[in-house]
Design an enzyme around this catalytic site. Structure first.
Site, PDB file in Angstrom:
ATOM      1  CE  LYS A 120      61.456 -41.725  79.664  1.00 41.83           C
ATOM      2  NZ  LYS A 120      60.421 -42.061  80.584  1.00 41.83           N
TER       3      LYS A 120
HETATM    4  C1  LIG Z   1      59.913 -42.505  81.961  1.00 40.60           C
HETATM    5  C2  LIG Z   1      60.177 -43.762  82.684  1.00 40.60           C
HETATM    6  C3  LIG Z   1      59.159 -44.537  83.267  1.00 40.60           C
HETATM    7  C4  LIG Z   1      57.737 -44.085  83.377  1.00 40.60           C
HETATM    8  O1  LIG Z   1      57.153 -43.632  82.227  1.00 40.60           O
HETATM    9  P1  LIG Z   1      56.029 -42.476  82.315  1.00 40.60           P
HETATM   10  O2  LIG Z   1      55.456 -42.459  80.944  1.00 40.60           O
HETATM   11  O3  LIG Z   1      56.703 -41.207  82.681  1.00 40.60           O
HETATM   12  O4  LIG Z   1      55.021 -42.917  83.331  1.00 40.60           O
HETATM   13  C5  LIG Z   1      59.499 -45.750  83.825  1.00 40.60           C
HETATM   14  N1  LIG Z   1      60.764 -46.184  83.858  1.00 40.60           N
HETATM   15  C6  LIG Z   1      61.777 -45.466  83.341  1.00 40.60           C
HETATM   16  C7  LIG Z   1      63.158 -46.025  83.388  1.00 40.60           C
HETATM   17  C8  LIG Z   1      61.525 -44.224  82.766  1.00 40.60           C
HETATM   18  O5  LIG Z   1      62.532 -43.492  82.272  1.00 40.60           O
END
Ligand SMILES: *Cc1c(COP(=O)(O)O)cnc(C)c1O
Length: 371
Positions: free
Chosen positions: A180
């Site tokens: 992210k």
């Molecule tokens: C990355 C992501 C998640 C979950 O986040 P994690 O930290 O990987 O558990 C949920 N929704 C979307 C759209 C994502 O891209």
């Protein structure tokens, strides 16, 4: 191979982590509280609760709102499966809705049509970091007594009408996983108002009520009370340390990613077989770069890019087409047409200029050779 995403990490993160090592307090502690405070100020949020993943953030957000067995949550089918798993894990029912093909964001009019007496929440996803139509969503939520729980996993740092996503609204969930825009290694956060923050805080730490502890402070400071269903979802000091170093660099990450998106847009807008997403890049902290490849040539482009050493992907396969969620499938023609066209191209802050050029040249070559 140029990857689709990769984190931007340096000695700054290592130095913060070393401080945590030296302190001997690795788990939930002062560094987490400091990180929460920094995020709160950055977003101009009422309160921030840091957790160990974006999935955990979404899970305790829904649970804290009392969403459970038989309740319906409207969610776009085109999202990461985490958005949907948290709904079903609570015994609630995901009601899939359509997207706008130009933004890949929730189609609010379609969502409205799917409301029933059991609808408790709508979960918009700010795709690629591009904010959904929050004014419509929030007013429609208010009118119908429905919570708007934002999956803002892509949108840390994005602006909506001059305000940061997570700085207004009902409940906003972020992810700080390794790919992210801002990473804690693993992590997430819930942005909530004061009414809900106590509950979210308890649920992230096994339902333990800290106020009960405070009542006895000084006399029986070993005392604790389990007040509600909770989970072991808190963030650790180690992860918070990484996040603190990242937060200082975030403006640079965003600027760099915006400039790559602009370079891509400028080149790809000249190609007839491509449809670009409709977003105001200056307001968005771009998480990923997605284009639509028309005329059934998406998979051919993926294969072609592979031969050039350029990574690409498909984000995401609609959830109603997944075996586990098939029983919740409904008529979603736009989603099904659009997902066959989408391709994710490399975008990350540390991307070298010649790698950006290589992606551009490779995509251009594909369309020249194929046309
Ligand atoms: C990355 C992501 C998640 C979950 O986040 P994690 O930290 O990987 O558990 C949920 N929704 C979307 C759209 C994502 O891209």
């Amino acid at each position: 191979m140029i990857p689709i995403q990769r984190p931007s990490l340096g000695v700054e993160e290592l130095e913060e982590v070393k401080k945590v090592f030296d302190s001997g307090w690795l788990g939930l502690g002062n560094v987490v509280y400091e990180f929460e405070d920094m995020v709160k100020r950055y977003l101009d949020a009422e309160d921030i609760v840091a957790v160990n993943s974006g999935t955990s953030a979404l899970h305790i957000a829904l649970d804290s709102l009392g969403i459970g067995s038989g309740d319906e949550v409207i969610v776009p089918s085109l999202t990461f499966c985490a958005s949907v798993q948290v709904i079903t894990s609570l015994g609630a029912i995901p009601v899939f809705c359509e997207i706008d093909p130009l933004t890949l964001n929730i189609n609010v009019d379609d969502a409205k049509k799917r409301i029933t007496s059991r609808t408790k929440a709508v979960m918009p996803v700010h795709y690629c970091g591009n904010p959904c139509d929050m004014d419509s969503l929030l007013s429609f939520g208010k009118e119908n007594n429905i919570f708007i729980v934002e999956d803002a996993a892509h949108a840390f740092g994005s602006l909506y009408k001059g305000k940061k996503i997570g700085g207004f609204g009902n409940v906003t969930c972020f992810s700080f996983d390794p790919i992210k825009t801002l990473t804690c290694g693993e992590g997430g956060a819930v942005s909530v108002n004061h009414d809900l923050s106590e509950m979210v805080r308890r649920k992230r730490n096994l339902g333990i009520d800290k106020d009960a502890y405070r009542r006895y402070e000084g006399t029986q400071n070993w005392f604790y009370e389990v007040a509600t269903q909770g989970y072991r979802y808190h963030m650790s000091n180690i992860n918070a340390a990484i996040g603190m170093a990242q937060l200082k660099k975030l403006p640079f990450f965003i600027k760099r990613k915006q400039s790559i998106v602009k370079a891509y847009n400028e080149q790809f807008s000249k190609i007839r077989g491509i449809s670009l997403l409709n977003w105001n890049v200056d307001e968005v902290a771009p998480f990923s770069y997605i284009i639509r490849v028309l005329d059934n040539r998406r998979d051919l482009l993926i294969e072609f890019l592979k031969t050039r050493g350029v990574g690409s992907g498909v984000h995401y396969i609609p959830n109603h087409m997944q075996p586990f969620f098939a029983k919740y499938a409904s008529w979603l023609p736009v989603t099904e047409a659009v997902w066959r066209e989408i391709i994710t191209l490399p975008l990350y802050a540390d991307m070298k200029e010649n790698d950006v050029q290589k992606v551009i040249d490779s995509v251009n070559d594909f369309f020249v050779s194929e046309c």
